[in-house]
Design an enzyme around this catalytic site. Structure first.
Site, PDB file in Angstrom:
ATOM      1  N   LYS A  30     -72.191  11.696  28.767  1.00  8.36           N
ATOM      2  CA  LYS A  30     -71.760  10.749  27.722  1.00  8.36           C
ATOM      3  C   LYS A  30     -72.139  11.330  26.365  1.00  8.36           C
ATOM      4  CE  LYS A  30     -71.807   5.892  26.396  1.00  8.36           C
ATOM      5  NZ  LYS A  30     -71.753   6.229  24.956  1.00  8.36           N
ATOM      6  N   ASP A  32     -72.430  11.397  22.159  1.00 10.27           N
ATOM      7  CA  ASP A  32     -72.775  10.472  21.090  1.00 10.27           C
ATOM      8  C   ASP A  32     -72.008  10.857  19.833  1.00 10.27           C
ATOM      9  OD1 ASP A  32     -73.997   8.376  19.867  1.00 10.27           O
ATOM     10  OD2 ASP A  32     -75.928   9.354  19.575  1.00 10.27           O
ATOM     11  N   GLU A 176     -77.457  11.178  25.834  1.00 11.63           N
ATOM     12  CA  GLU A 176     -77.219   9.741  25.724  1.00 11.63           C
ATOM     13  C   GLU A 176     -76.991   9.073  27.075  1.00 11.63           C
ATOM     14  OE1 GLU A 176     -74.445   6.512  23.304  1.00 11.63           O
ATOM     15  OE2 GLU A 176     -73.748   8.551  23.586  1.00 11.63           O
TER      16      GLU A 176
END
Length: 326
Positions: A30, A32, A176
Site C-alpha cells: 500500500k 502513501d 503503510e
C-alpha cells in the site's frame, strides 16, 4: 484518439483473507501517495487525472516523458504518485508540497527540481481496448509485459499468496500497509470493492473538519483542536471527536488559515455536539487521524492528527457508524 474516462477502482478496509483462500489473492504494498489515472492516447502526450477526475498533469512535469513510453499504443494506467524520503519510503508530507500546483506550472516546475515524484503503476484497465472485464491476474500480466520502467516511474511486483508474510514485511520496513487483490476480480471502475482489501499498519481513518476550538497560552490565535466527523449511511455528518495533537507549528499555522477561509455560522454536524466555544466551518477540509479504538457510540479514542488530505473529496470520508453516534 479519445480515451474513455475511467474512475479508479477503490479498496475496502479490512483484514487478511482466510488462510485457506490465501492462494486466490495477490498482495501489493500500500503506497502513501496520490492516486492517479494515467491516460496515454498514443500521440506522445500524457494526461493525469486525480481520483476526483481533476486534471493534475501540470503539477508533475517530470512525468510528461511517460507519454512516449508505449509509443503509439493507447492505454489507461492506474497508479500512485509518490514523493520518497531519504530512505526511499513514500512520504505524504513531502508530496503535499507538490499537490495543488496543477494551475501553477511555473511553481510546479520549481518544486519538481526540489522534490521529484515517482509514479508506481499497478493496473491497466485499458490497452488498445477496454480490459475492465478481464480478471486481475490477466490485467497484471499485460501490465508487466509493457515493461514500464523509467527515471520517474516503475511497475512494482505483486506477490501471489503468502499474505501474512507480505503484511509482516510491510511492518518490518515501516511501510503503510498492504492491498489484497482477488486474482479473479474484474476492474470495478469507481466502486469501493470487497475484491480489493486495504490493510493499514496503523489504525487510521479519514475525517471531515467541521469546527475548531481556539488555542490558549502560546497557541492563542491558533486552533487548539479541530472538531471532526464522518458521514453515515444517510450522508449526515456525524461528530466523532476533537483532535488536539499531531501538528507541527507550521502545520497548525497553515490549518488556521484554511479554517478562517472556511468559516461558517452554522454547525455542519447532525446532531450538533455540545462543545463549548466551538467555531464552525464549512465541511470542506479532509484530514487523516490515527486513534486507539472507538467508543460504542462511534467516538474516536485518543485521536491524533496525521495530515491534511487535499486529494480526497469530503463526500468520501464515510464510516460505518453506530446509529447513535454523536
Amino acid at each position: 484518439m479519445t480515451l474513455p474516462l475511467i474512475a479508479p477502482m477503490l479498496a475496502t478496509p479490512g483484514t487478511l483473507p482466510p488462510a485457506a483462500q490465501d492462494a486466490r489473492w495477490a498482495y501489493e504494498t500500500k503506497q502513501d501517495g496520490q492516486r492517479v489515472m494515467v491516460y496515454l492516447p498514443g500521440d506522445g502526450t500524457v494526461l493525469l487525472r486525480a481520483r476526483s477526475g481533476e486534471d493534475i498533469t501540470a503539477a508533475y512535469p517530470e512525468l510528461r516523458p511517460i507519454g512516449t513510453a508505449l509509443r503509439t499504443t493507447p492505454a489507461v494506467l492506474d497508479g500512485e504518485v509518490l514523493a520518497l524520503d531519504e530512505h526511499g519510503r513514500a512520504n505524504f508530507q513531502l508530496l503535499q508540497s507538490r499537490m495543488g500546483l496543477a494551475h501553477a506550472p511555473a511553481r510546479a516546475a520549481r518544486r519538481a527540481a526540489q522534490v521529484p515524484v515517482h509514479l508506481v503503476l499497478f493496473d491497466v484497465p485499458y490497452l488498445e481496448e477496454p480490459l475492465l472485464r478481464l480478471p486481475y491476474v490477466r490485467r497484471r500480466a499485460r501490465l508487466t509485459e509493457l515493461g514500464l520502467s523509467g527515471p520517474y516511474w516503475s511497475t512494482p511486483g505483486a506477490v501471489t499468496g503468502h499474505g501474512a508474510e507480505a503484511l509482516a514485511a510491510t511492518r518490518e520496513h515501516g511501510l503503510e500497509g498492504l492491498v489484497c487483490k482477488r486474482l479473479d476480480s474484474v476492474y470495478e471502475a469507481g466502486v469501493r470493492s470487497r475484491a480489493w482489501i486495504k490493510i493499514r499498519n496503523m489504525r487510521a481513518e479519514d475525517v471531515i473538519v467541521g469546527g475548531w476550538l481556539p488555542g490558549k497560552g502560546r497557541l492563542s490565535g491558533l486552533p487548539g483542536a479541530v472538531l471532526v466527523g464522518q458521514r453515515d449511511a444517510a450522508g449526515r455528518l456525524r461528530y466523532v471527536g476533537g483532535v488536539g495533537t499531531g501538528w507541527s507549528e507550521a502545520e497548525r499555522t497553515e490549518l488556521a488559515r484554511l479554517l478562517a477561509d472556511a468559516a461558517s455560522g452554522r454547525c455542519p454536524f447532525e446532531p450538533a455536539p455540545r462543545v463549548r466555544d466551538a467555531r464552525w466551518v464549512l465541511p470542506v477540509l479532509v484530514g487523516e487521524v490515527s486513534y486507539s479504538t472507538r467508543t460504542r457510540s462511534g467516538m474516536l479514542r485518543q485521536p491524533s492528527w496525521l495530515r491534511l488530505r487535499p486529494d480526497l473529496p469530503p463526500e468520501e470520508s464515510a464510516a460505518d457508524l453506530p446509529r447513535d453516534a454523536g
